[in-house]
Write a protein that holds these residues in place. Structure first.
Motif, PDB file in Angstrom:
ATOM      1  N   PRO A  38      74.834 -24.656  66.508  1.00  0.00           N
ATOM      2  CA  PRO A  38      74.184 -24.111  65.046  1.00  0.00           C
ATOM      3  C   PRO A  38      74.105 -22.556  65.545  1.00  0.00           C
ATOM      4  O   PRO A  38      74.404 -21.810  64.473  1.00  0.00           O
ATOM      5  N   LYS A  39      73.654 -22.066  66.193  1.00  0.00           N
ATOM      6  CA  LYS A  39      73.344 -20.545  66.680  1.00  0.00           C
ATOM      7  C   LYS A  39      74.560 -19.986  67.191  1.00  0.00           C
ATOM      8  O   LYS A  39      74.126 -18.720  67.484  1.00  0.00           O
ATOM      9  N   SER A  40      75.572 -20.511  67.539  1.00  0.00           N
ATOM     10  CA  SER A  40      76.458 -19.977  68.247  1.00  0.00           C
ATOM     11  C   SER A  40      78.002 -20.263  68.041  1.00  0.00           C
ATOM     12  O   SER A  40      78.794 -20.467  68.997  1.00  0.00           O
ATOM     13  N   ARG A  41      78.206 -20.584  66.504  1.00  0.00           N
ATOM     14  CA  ARG A  41      79.488 -21.031  66.311  1.00  0.00           C
ATOM     15  C   ARG A  41      80.341 -20.145  65.346  1.00  0.00           C
ATOM     16  O   ARG A  41      81.269 -20.430  65.177  1.00  0.00           O
ATOM     17  N   SER A  42      79.713 -19.114  64.707  1.00  0.00           N
ATOM     18  CA  SER A  42      80.167 -18.290  63.963  1.00  0.00           C
ATOM     19  C   SER A  42      81.158 -17.306  64.827  1.00  0.00           C
ATOM     20  O   SER A  42      81.040 -17.162  66.087  1.00  0.00           O
ATOM     21  N   VAL A  43      82.179 -16.724  64.362  1.00  0.00           N
ATOM     22  CA  VAL A  43      83.189 -16.077  64.861  1.00  0.00           C
ATOM     23  C   VAL A  43      82.303 -14.675  65.561  1.00  0.00           C
ATOM     24  O   VAL A  43      82.624 -14.432  66.430  1.00  0.00           O
ATOM     25  N   GLU A  44      81.657 -14.146  64.501  1.00  0.00           N
ATOM     26  CA  GLU A  44      80.913 -12.876  65.293  1.00  0.00           C
ATOM     27  C   GLU A  44      80.055 -13.188  66.452  1.00  0.00           C
ATOM     28  O   GLU A  44      80.229 -12.498  67.316  1.00  0.00           O
ATOM     29  N   VAL A  45      79.211 -14.059  66.515  1.00  0.00           N
ATOM     30  CA  VAL A  45      78.350 -14.562  67.428  1.00  0.00           C
ATOM     31  C   VAL A  45      79.129 -14.998  68.791  1.00  0.00           C
ATOM     32  O   VAL A  45      79.081 -14.673  69.897  1.00  0.00           O
ATOM     33  N   LEU A  46      80.218 -15.634  68.725  1.00  0.00           N
ATOM     34  CA  LEU A  46      81.004 -16.120  69.620  1.00  0.00           C
ATOM     35  C   LEU A  46      81.845 -14.862  70.073  1.00  0.00           C
ATOM     36  O   LEU A  46      82.181 -14.773  71.537  1.00  0.00           O
ATOM     37  N   GLU A  47      82.345 -14.073  69.410  1.00  0.00           N
ATOM     38  CA  GLU A  47      82.985 -12.718  69.876  1.00  0.00           C
ATOM     39  C   GLU A  47      81.776 -11.942  70.981  1.00  0.00           C
ATOM     40  O   GLU A  47      82.298 -11.440  72.021  1.00  0.00           O
ATOM     41  N   GLU A  48      80.561 -11.805  70.363  1.00  0.00           N
ATOM     42  CA  GLU A  48      79.533 -11.357  71.380  1.00  0.00           C
ATOM     43  C   GLU A  48      79.291 -12.131  72.597  1.00  0.00           C
ATOM     44  O   GLU A  48      79.033 -11.607  73.505  1.00  0.00           O
ATOM     45  N   CYS A  49      79.422 -13.520  72.436  1.00  0.00           N
ATOM     46  CA  CYS A  49      79.221 -14.404  73.613  1.00  0.00           C
ATOM     47  C   CYS A  49      80.330 -13.806  74.863  1.00  0.00           C
ATOM     48  O   CYS A  49      79.947 -14.226  76.077  1.00  0.00           O
ATOM     49  N   LEU A  50      81.519 -13.900  74.150  1.00  0.00           N
ATOM     50  CA  LEU A  50      82.537 -13.660  75.070  1.00  0.00           C
ATOM     51  C   LEU A  50      82.450 -12.303  75.862  1.00  0.00           C
ATOM     52  O   LEU A  50      82.625 -12.131  77.008  1.00  0.00           O
ATOM     53  N   LYS A  51      82.248 -11.259  75.008  1.00  0.00           N
ATOM     54  CA  LYS A  51      82.006  -9.949  75.608  1.00  0.00           C
ATOM     55  C   LYS A  51      80.798  -9.908  76.676  1.00  0.00           C
ATOM     56  O   LYS A  51      80.907  -9.275  77.550  1.00  0.00           O
ATOM     57  N   ALA A  52      79.681 -10.879  76.402  1.00  0.00           N
ATOM     58  CA  ALA A  52      78.526 -10.929  77.136  1.00  0.00           C
ATOM     59  C   ALA A  52      78.905 -11.516  78.702  1.00  0.00           C
ATOM     60  O   ALA A  52      77.953 -11.348  79.370  1.00  0.00           O
ATOM     61  N   GLY A  53      79.923 -12.203  78.389  1.00  0.00           N
ATOM     62  CA  GLY A  53      80.471 -12.944  79.602  1.00  0.00           C
ATOM     63  C   GLY A  53      80.536 -14.513  79.767  1.00  0.00           C
ATOM     64  O   GLY A  53      80.702 -15.194  80.882  1.00  0.00           O
ATOM     65  N   MET A  54      80.497 -15.125  78.621  1.00  0.00           N
ATOM     66  CA  MET A  54      80.654 -16.472  78.717  1.00  0.00           C
ATOM     67  C   MET A  54      82.142 -16.847  79.097  1.00  0.00           C
ATOM     68  O   MET A  54      83.247 -16.325  78.494  1.00  0.00           O
ATOM     69  N   SER A  55      82.319 -17.769  79.911  1.00  0.00           N
ATOM     70  CA  SER A  55      83.534 -18.195  80.695  1.00  0.00           C
ATOM     71  C   SER A  55      84.236 -19.199  80.123  1.00  0.00           C
ATOM     72  O   SER A  55      85.208 -19.773  79.995  1.00  0.00           O
ATOM     73  N   VAL A  56      83.079 -20.463  79.600  1.00  0.00           N
ATOM     74  CA  VAL A  56      83.554 -21.649  79.390  1.00  0.00           C
ATOM     75  C   VAL A  56      82.631 -22.040  78.245  1.00  0.00           C
ATOM     76  O   VAL A  56      81.433 -21.870  78.086  1.00  0.00           O
ATOM     77  N   ALA A  57      83.336 -22.691  77.278  1.00  0.00           N
ATOM     78  CA  ALA A  57      82.509 -23.419  75.845  1.00  0.00           C
ATOM     79  C   ALA A  57      82.472 -24.585  75.926  1.00  0.00           C
ATOM     80  O   ALA A  57      83.450 -25.146  76.221  1.00  0.00           O
ATOM     81  N   ARG A  58      81.253 -25.039  75.854  1.00  0.00           N
ATOM     82  CA  ARG A  58      81.109 -26.695  76.350  1.00  0.00           C
ATOM     83  C   ARG A  58      80.745 -27.259  74.561  1.00  0.00           C
ATOM     84  O   ARG A  58      79.889 -26.679  73.910  1.00  0.00           O
ATOM     85  N   PHE A  59      81.537 -28.226  74.683  1.00  0.00           N
ATOM     86  CA  PHE A  59      81.205 -29.135  73.293  1.00  0.00           C
ATOM     87  C   PHE A  59      80.591 -30.201  73.609  1.00  0.00           C
ATOM     88  O   PHE A  59      81.063 -31.159  74.310  1.00  0.00           O
ATOM     89  N   ASP A  60      79.475 -30.711  73.117  1.00  0.00           N
ATOM     90  CA  ASP A  60      78.512 -31.818  73.426  1.00  0.00           C
ATOM     91  C   ASP A  60      78.631 -32.618  72.568  1.00  0.00           C
ATOM     92  O   ASP A  60      78.252 -32.568  71.323  1.00  0.00           O
ATOM     93  N   PHE A  61      79.485 -34.019  72.784  1.00  0.00           N
ATOM     94  CA  PHE A  61      79.637 -34.917  71.771  1.00  0.00           C
ATOM     95  C   PHE A  61      78.742 -36.098  71.559  1.00  0.00           C
ATOM     96  O   PHE A  61      78.764 -37.004  70.895  1.00  0.00           O
ATOM     97  N   SER A  62      77.470 -35.668  72.202  1.00  0.00           N
ATOM     98  CA  SER A  62      76.150 -36.591  71.917  1.00  0.00           C
ATOM     99  C   SER A  62      75.629 -36.335  70.722  1.00  0.00           C
ATOM    100  O   SER A  62      74.574 -37.167  70.129  1.00  0.00           O
ATOM    101  N   TRP A  63      76.125 -35.311  69.970  1.00  0.00           N
ATOM    102  CA  TRP A  63      75.607 -35.214  68.573  1.00  0.00           C
ATOM    103  C   TRP A  63      76.624 -34.569  67.826  1.00  0.00           C
ATOM    104  O   TRP A  63      77.776 -33.805  68.170  1.00  0.00           O
TER     105      TRP A  63
END
Length: 490
Positions: A38-63
């Motif tokens: 919920p807090k990290s799925r918008s395009v704008e936030v994801l762009e900032e996460c990538l710039k900040a250094g996120m290398s892998v995006a994890r998708f948790d299917f337990s929810w």
């Protein structure tokens, strides 16, 4: 005890504490895995996460469901295009997770020393007296004195949302427990963990198979995190299933999170492509004073064989706070000094208030720890483990790293088609990035032709030192090898 090695040059190191860190082209060699929600799925936030250094995006299917995660992935695809930085995709399976069902969603107040009944009857309404559990054989699995953990701590990082129970007795299919601490259970589903008890459920569930064969296959995921891996057969079963889905290049990361997996760790490591040390559940299954011993030993084993090790649950407090605690900051640094390849952020990025700041903070701590990592010692340990005579590939890889050390090289460049050579060099832990120049191979059939190579470029994304370049005719793309991306459009 292995790990925790650092270079200490007195008095320079103490004085450098007050000196600002120098910016580098590669801010951190340690990879950061961010769980999207919920807090990290918008395009704008994801762009900032990538710039900040996120290398892998994890998708948790337990929810949540396929549609929700697909929308998030589509947003990630847009963010990747906008910032021109690739990102890996990791699918996290549900596995044999036990859950308490609260259909009404009303908060449940539990008081210490009260009695509580766990029942497999899911038609019953959850209350302070009775909690319905999605496992019919619970009463057969537990005995008097066993410890049961229920709550949202694994998602929120807050102990006030979790309760510890002690099994008093069983009554048919029901389990009567003593409440050990007061807590408020909030939400519709609570995770349940029974300490050091075998749960007679398959590691790869039917739900997991459905998700992999649909969402995973459709998006050609790079990694699958196999939750609750307990035996090497679990990894072999998943690999056979992936082959049937034509996901031959998808790597398997065995998620070790209980004593059963710990007992078979070496065999699991042999079968898996990498290991995720899930300290949330491990911290429940093991006494707190034993967790660090397992972490150091497990990471050391991964380092010696050149397989990625990822640590979880490092900055829980940043779910609600802008800064980590001093203990958490030290924990991140010690994980890097142990030889950790990646840091996995869960609640901090999924539902935390500061996902971008968390990634930046963890990256800065990792970079600082890398600057004092005792690489020569690790090089000697790895070389000794490989032994003599070395294979031709091991000899070339270790010699390249030794030469880079001697001449103080800024980078090691490797031309490869499979990516194996770059990963082998990264195994020796050079303190400079390894750039893999991936030469694509032409694939043809009766109807069309295509180049391969993008997946090899991405699959080095969780080894600490490795970066990559994809070399196409007339074009060269520089990408972080932490950016293993499964997005078909890239």
């Amino acid at each position: 005890m292995q790990g925790g090695q650092m270079l200490l040059e007195e008095p320079l190191r103490l004085s450098s504490v007050l000196t600002p860190s120098k910016p580098t082209f590669f801010p951190s060699l340690t990879k950061i895995v961010g769980t999207l929600g919920p807090k990290s799925r918008s395009v704008e936030v994801l762009e900032e996460c990538l710039k900040a250094g996120m290398s892998v995006a994890r998708f948790d299917f337990s929810w949540l469901n396929d549609e929700y995660h697909q929308e998030t992935l589509n947003n990630l695809s847009s963010a990747v295009k906008n910032v021109k930085k690739l990102c890996a995709v990791m699918l996290d399976t549900v596995g044999p997770e036990l859950q308490v069902c609260n259909r009404t969603g009303n908060p449940i107040e539990l008081k210490a020393d009260d009695h509580l009944t766990l029942t497999p009857d899911l038609s019953k309404e959850a209350s302070a007296e009775v909690l319905p559990v999605n496992y019919a054989e619970l009463a057969e699995a537990v005995k008097k004195g066993d410890t049961i953990f229920i709550g949202q701590y694994l998602f929120t990082g807050s102990e006030s949302t979790s309760v510890w129970l002690e099994v008093l007795e069983t009554n048919g299919p029901e389990v009567i427990c003593l409440v050990k601490n007061s807590a408020t259970l909030a939400g519709f589903i609570f995770t349940m963990h029974v300490s050091q008890v075998h749960i007679n459920l398959p590691t790869l569930t039917d739900i997991d198979k459905q998700v992999i064969s649909t969402w995973g296959s459709r998006n050609n995921v790079d990694f699958i995190s196999l939750s609750y891996t307990r035996h090497p057969e679990d990894v072999r079963e998943l690999r056979a299933f992936l082959d049937k889905q034509n996901l031959h290049e998808t790597q398997i990361f065995a998620k070790v999170e209980n004593v059963e997996g710990l007992k078979h760790f070496d065999e699991i490591l042999q079968e898996a492509d990498g290991i995720i040390l899930s300290r949330g559940n491990l911290g429940i299954d093991l006494p707190p004073e034993k967790v660090f011993l397992f972490q150091k030993s497990a990471v050391h084993r991964c380092n010696l064989v050149g397989k990625s090790a990822i640590i979880t649950r490092v900055v829980d407090s940043m779910t609600d706070n802008l800064r980590p605690t001093r203990a958490e900051a030290t924990d991140v640094a010690n994980a890097v000094l142990d030889g950790t390849d990646g840091i996995l952020l869960g609640a901090e990025t999924l539902r935390g208030l500061y996902p971008v700041e968390t990634i930046k903070t963890v990256g800065r701590i990792c970079a600082e720890a890398e600057s004092v990592y005792n690489q020569p010692l690790q090089f000697k340990k790895t070389s000794k483990y490989v032994g003599e005579p070395m294979s031709h590939a091991e000899s070339v890889a270790s010699s390249a790293v030794r030469a880079a050390i001697k001449v103080k090289a800024a980078v090691i460049v490797v031309f490869t088609s499979s990516g194996r050579a770059a990963r082998l060099i990264a195994k020796y832990r050079p303190m400079v990035p390894v750039l893999a120049v991936v030469i694509p191979r032409l694939k043809t059939d009766s109807l069309n032709w295509s180049f391969s190579g993008t997946s090899q470029c991405r699959l080095g994304n969780v080894l600490q030192q490795e970066e990559s370049i994809l070399f196409w005719p007339f074009l060269m793309w520089l990408v972080r090898v932490h950016s293993v991306d499964s997005l078909g459009s890239h």
